[in-house]
Design a protein around this motif. Structure first.
Motif, PDB file in Angstrom:
ATOM      1  N   ASN A  90       0.728  -0.924   0.301  1.00 29.77           N
ATOM      2  CA  ASN A  90       0.123   0.087   0.250  1.00 29.77           C
ATOM      3  C   ASN A  90       1.357   1.708  -0.352  1.00 29.77           C
ATOM      4  O   ASN A  90       1.245   2.180   0.909  1.00 29.77           O
ATOM      5  N   LEU A  91       0.948   1.645  -1.617  1.00 30.56           N
ATOM      6  CA  LEU A  91       1.913   2.775  -1.820  1.00 30.56           C
ATOM      7  C   LEU A  91       1.519   4.343  -0.574  1.00 30.56           C
ATOM      8  O   LEU A  91       2.496   4.780  -1.034  1.00 30.56           O
ATOM      9  N   ASP A  92       0.358   4.432  -0.140  1.00 25.86           N
ATOM     10  CA  ASP A  92      -0.382   6.161   0.082  1.00 25.86           C
ATOM     11  C   ASP A  92       0.184   6.542  -0.632  1.00 25.86           C
ATOM     12  O   ASP A  92      -0.918   5.826  -1.628  1.00 25.86           O
ATOM     13  N   HIS A  93       0.702   7.705  -0.693  1.00 27.06           N
ATOM     14  CA  HIS A  93       0.254   8.689  -2.036  1.00 27.06           C
ATOM     15  C   HIS A  93       1.146   8.746  -2.563  1.00 27.06           C
ATOM     16  O   HIS A  93       1.727   9.448  -3.645  1.00 27.06           O
ATOM     17  N   GLY A  94       2.172   7.426  -2.930  1.00 23.39           N
ATOM     18  CA  GLY A  94       2.962   7.525  -3.612  1.00 23.39           C
ATOM     19  C   GLY A  94       4.491   7.425  -3.344  1.00 23.39           C
ATOM     20  O   GLY A  94       4.759   6.805  -4.416  1.00 23.39           O
ATOM     21  N   THR A  95       4.603   6.631  -2.161  1.00 23.75           N
ATOM     22  CA  THR A  95       6.125   6.455  -1.399  1.00 23.75           C
ATOM     23  C   THR A  95       6.322   5.199  -2.375  1.00 23.75           C
ATOM     24  O   THR A  95       5.447   4.804  -2.417  1.00 23.75           O
ATOM     25  N   VAL A 106       6.983  14.021  -9.774  1.00 23.06           N
ATOM     26  CA  VAL A 106       5.492  14.457  -9.568  1.00 23.06           C
ATOM     27  C   VAL A 106       5.132  13.776  -7.267  1.00 23.06           C
ATOM     28  O   VAL A 106       5.378  14.475  -7.050  1.00 23.06           O
ATOM     29  N   ASN A 107       6.974  13.297  -7.048  1.00 23.56           N
ATOM     30  CA  ASN A 107       6.645  12.625  -6.225  1.00 23.56           C
ATOM     31  C   ASN A 107       7.466  13.907  -4.902  1.00 23.56           C
ATOM     32  O   ASN A 107       7.919  14.745  -5.205  1.00 23.56           O
ATOM     33  N   GLN A 108       6.724  14.495  -3.961  1.00 27.94           N
ATOM     34  CA  GLN A 108       7.249  15.444  -3.238  1.00 27.94           C
ATOM     35  C   GLN A 108       7.802  15.161  -1.839  1.00 27.94           C
ATOM     36  O   GLN A 108       7.187  14.683  -0.905  1.00 27.94           O
ATOM     37  N   ARG A 109       8.993  15.481  -1.281  1.00 28.01           N
ATOM     38  CA  ARG A 109       9.688  14.935  -0.185  1.00 28.01           C
ATOM     39  C   ARG A 109       9.070  15.506   0.618  1.00 28.01           C
ATOM     40  O   ARG A 109       8.761  16.894   0.898  1.00 28.01           O
ATOM     41  N   SER A 110       8.766  14.656   1.862  1.00 28.23           N
ATOM     42  CA  SER A 110       8.755  15.744   2.834  1.00 28.23           C
ATOM     43  C   SER A 110       7.644  16.896   3.275  1.00 28.23           C
ATOM     44  O   SER A 110       7.006  18.169   3.805  1.00 28.23           O
ATOM     45  N   GLY A 116       5.992  11.104  -0.615  1.00 30.32           N
ATOM     46  CA  GLY A 116       5.991  11.015  -1.516  1.00 30.32           C
ATOM     47  C   GLY A 116       5.354  11.563  -2.121  1.00 30.32           C
ATOM     48  O   GLY A 116       4.715  10.593  -3.263  1.00 30.32           O
ATOM     49  N   TRP A 117       4.320  12.044  -1.471  1.00 32.34           N
ATOM     50  CA  TRP A 117       3.320  12.752  -1.818  1.00 32.34           C
ATOM     51  C   TRP A 117       3.150  13.455  -3.778  1.00 32.34           C
ATOM     52  O   TRP A 117       4.109  13.581  -4.149  1.00 32.34           O
ATOM     53  N   THR A 118       2.244  12.489  -4.271  1.00 30.01           N
ATOM     54  CA  THR A 118       1.875  12.222  -5.556  1.00 30.01           C
ATOM     55  C   THR A 118       0.846  13.008  -6.248  1.00 30.01           C
ATOM     56  O   THR A 118      -0.146  11.798  -6.412  1.00 30.01           O
ATOM     57  N   ASP A 119       0.232  13.934  -6.431  1.00 33.57           N
ATOM     58  CA  ASP A 119      -1.108  14.446  -7.025  1.00 33.57           C
ATOM     59  C   ASP A 119      -0.988  14.573  -8.153  1.00 33.57           C
ATOM     60  O   ASP A 119      -0.490  15.258  -9.187  1.00 33.57           O
ATOM     61  N   VAL A 322       8.840  25.486  -3.537  1.00 32.46           N
ATOM     62  CA  VAL A 322       9.095  25.827  -4.528  1.00 32.46           C
ATOM     63  C   VAL A 322      10.570  24.687  -5.284  1.00 32.46           C
ATOM     64  O   VAL A 322      11.606  24.369  -3.785  1.00 32.46           O
ATOM     65  N   THR A 323      10.378  23.441  -5.740  1.00 29.20           N
ATOM     66  CA  THR A 323      11.516  23.045  -6.205  1.00 29.20           C
ATOM     67  C   THR A 323      12.207  22.753  -7.728  1.00 29.20           C
ATOM     68  O   THR A 323      11.158  23.407  -8.237  1.00 29.20           O
TER      69      THR A 323
END
Length: 676
Positions: A90-95, A106-110, A116-119, A322-323
């Motif tokens: 279960n990768l949650d939201h993208g981990t 797309v993955n957002q760290r911390s 790994g938030w992936t919207d 900002v990435t």
């Protein structure tokens, strides 16, 4: 030159097709591209635009389900990042599922809500020219979050024809899209504008509103050209979060009711990116850079009145960042009489400047501050990878990647501020034998990692409980092994079989009352994946993707060794019919099985199944009418299930219970597409 086709030049030739997207038509050819002599494992491949167009997707993130064995669901409002299941995770939201769109991560760290938030709500499916996927940590070109799998959506540079689309459906669904790519100077200007609204079947509608667009200028081709792209996305929504089974059984809540009607959120994403590529018979160079501004304001309540019986447990998790980053690679091609090789050297860098927090709220109004943080997370990597064909029946890929991470956290509590750093070397090797009788065999071994939340690397005191807290390892190592076979021996049938094992030094687990993930125990998963594509006739294509995985913690703990949420069985079956004439259609069944919800396996979720379909009529050369149907059998299953303690209004104490989010009820969407 011919000896090099299975390697990078084949990839470049395939990528060249991403320059043009053919507008969706009824009589599409959804054939898969053969991966014999190209793929390094049985668990990687490419999905063409025509295959993607043939799929029925309820939301943009479901495009990734073209990856065999991957399931995409949702456990909250439509604007929230999806839930992902793959290879027993279960990768949650993208981990542990690295996702890129046009080379941008797309993955957002911390992230405030989950590592790994992936919207993917900003993706416009009609612009997707290709989906590349791979599973396992077997390529030096992929780093953070790529251990379970990696997917890359490539957008088109040009459309062969402009498109205007209008879609209406049940639950106040509406969508409009306008896209075209006129010539501009010596290149092409691609533009697209999308608006959408959706309430879903919920008692309080999601009221999901989004505006989405992109603008790209390009010259040349993907393998010899350049492009500059701007994207923009904004959305707002209400959310019906997961609800407790006990309330539904007692009749105090309906399946589509909410406990806290003020949950929801808003998000935006703006990006500017550019790519430049040059290639010839002897070498290939690629440069890319990007800047992405993301913001999320998320309000959730998973435990209702557990912590605060008076005002409730709603909390806010704002995140703005900002990435920026770049990637550069150069490949040398060697051509020999019997031996051919490609050696690639690359460098990547990424910096995230993040402001996020955790607040107690009531009806989206802040009542207390749990924590506020400013995070600067910087990473860099260098890698080298060699692909060599030693003989007509033996080729290898060997790589080495070196990653360096630096974390700098400034918290509202000085004791939780600090700096940390970590480095990791990740070797990998793949061997392909064959083909014999159009059949290849693969052996893959490698190591990878996922980064942990920067705040956890320097934490001293839990800001919610004020108790001492243990720090986490900045980079958690993974180790993978795959054995596979791919065959096209039977005419019209493409089949692949993979046996895999994946170990993690630290498993990420979901924390219900905080709505986030934390580093946990070491784990092991092993399983089998069986993927089949059969085209017995020109007008009929059949898909059958089956997977099973067994996940267990590797340490001793009296609580048990099962991994909560670890998906076990996954299946997708589909038929696509494209006869000559104006009509076409498709039917797809998706199933993912029961899962343990607690470590001792005493509580398990039920299985989930949906059947989606579509039928289209080409009314003229430029006009198409299409009817899509979702959850045709109107199943009353759950998209997600967790087991934890919560307390409803009027309950004297906490109750351990299964909390679930229902799949959407049966619904229809009718669309009119006009090309020009």
């Amino acid at each position: 030159m011919k000896q090099l086709i299975p390697f990078s030049l084949a990839t470049l030739a395939l990528a060249a097709h991403a320059d043009d997207v053919f507008m969706p038509r009824v009589t599409i050819d959804a054939s898969r591209i053969s991966q014999l002599g190209i793929a390094d494992s049985a668990a990687e491949g490419t999905v063409t635009q025509r295959q993607l167009e043939a799929r029925t997707a309820y939301r943009p993130g479901e495009l990734l389900e073209a990856t065999p064995g991957l399931v995409v669901s949702q456990h909250s409002g439509e604007g929230k990042a999806n839930q992902f299941y793959l290879r027993g995770f279960n990768l949650d939201h993208g981990t542990d599922l690295a996702t890129t769109v046009d080379g941008m991560p797309v993955n957002q760290r911390s992230h405030a809500h989950g590592q790994g938030w992936t919207d993917l709500n900003f993706v416009i499916p009609e612009l997707a020219a290709r989906l590349d996927y791979r599973k396992g940590p077997y390529s030096a070109q992929y780093g953070d979050f790529a251990s379970a799998g990696a997917t890359d959506i490539a957008y088109a540079n040009r459309l062969t024809r402009g498109i205007a689309n209008l879609t209406v459906g049940q639950h106040d669904y509406g969508r409009a899209l306008l896209a075209a790519s006129p010539e501009a100077g010596s290149g092409n200007l691609l533009y697209a504008l999308e608006t959408m609204h959706n309430d879903g079947p919920f008692t309080q509608g999601d009221n999901y509103r989004k505006v989405n667009g992109m603008l790209r200028y390009s010259e040349g081709y993907v393998n010899n050209g350049w492009s500059v792209t701007a994207m923009g996305y904004r959305a707002k929504w209400n959310a019906t979060d997961q609800i407790p089974e006990r309330a539904v059984a007692a009749g105090t809540l309906g399946r589509f009711d909410a406990v806290d009607p003020t949950d929801g959120g808003s998000a935006y994403r703006y990006s500017l990116s550019g790519t430049w590529q040059r290639s010839d018979d002897d070498q290939a160079t690629k440069l890319s850079a990007y800047a992405i501004a993301n913001r999320l304001d998320l309000f959730s309540n998973f435990t209702y009145y557990l912590d605060d019986p008076v005002i409730g447990d709603q909390f806010a998790q704002p995140d703005r960042r900002v990435t920026t980053g770049f990637a550069a690679s150069h490949a040398w091609h060697h051509h020999g009489t019997t031996l051919a090789s490609t050696t690639t050297v690359g460098v990547t860098a990424q910096n995230d400047n993040i402001h996020n927090g955790l607040y107690a709220t009531k009806a989206r109004q802040v009542t207390a501050v749990t924590r506020e943080d400013h995070i600067v997370e910087t990473s860099g990597a260098v890698y080298v990878e060699n692909q060599t064909r030693w003989s007509p029946v033996l080729r290898t890929t060997a790589g080495l990647r070196a990653d360096r991470y630096r974390f700098d956290v400034t918290s509202d509590r000085a004791v939780n501020s600090g700096k940390a750093s970590d480095s990791l070397l990740s070797p990998s090797v793949s061997i392909a034998f064959g083909p014999w009788a159009r059949t290849e065999f693969y052996v893959n071994a490698g190591t990878g990692f996922h980064s942990n939340d920067a705040r956890g690397t320097v934490i001293t005191v839990d800001p919610k409980t004020n108790q001492p807290a243990d720090r986490v390892t900045p980079l958690a190592r993974s180790r993978g092994l795959d054995l596979g076979v791919r065959s096209e021996w039977i005419r019209g049938l493409q089949t692949s079989l993979s046996l895999f094992r994946l170990d993690f030094d630290s498993e990420l687990v979901f924390v219900g009352d905080a709505g986030t993930t934390e580093a946990g125990r070491p784990s092991r998963r092993h399983g089998i994946e069986f993927s089949n594509y059969y085209k017995p006739f020109k007008w009929l294509a059949l898909d059958a993707d089956l997977a099973y995985a067994r996940g267990r913690y590797r340490d001793a703990d009296p609580a048990g060794d099962h991994i909560p949420g670890a998906v076990e069985g996954v299946a997708q079956l589909a038929a696509t019919v494209t006869p000559q004439g104006p009509w076409s259609g498709a039917l797809r069944l998706r199933w993912f099985g029961p899962r343990p919800l607690v470590e001792d396996n005493s509580v398990r979720s039920a299985a989930t199944m949906t059947v989606n379909g579509r039928i289209a009529w080409q009314a003229g050369r430029n006009t198409r009418i299409e009817l899509e149907a979702f959850n045709l059998t109107n199943r009353r299953d759950a998209a997600i299930a967790y087991y934890y303690a919560s307390r409803l209004a009027g309950e004297a104490q906490a109750v351990d219970d299964v909390h679930f989010h229902p799949i959407e009820s049966r619904s229809l969407r009718l669309s009119l597409t006009q090309t020009f």
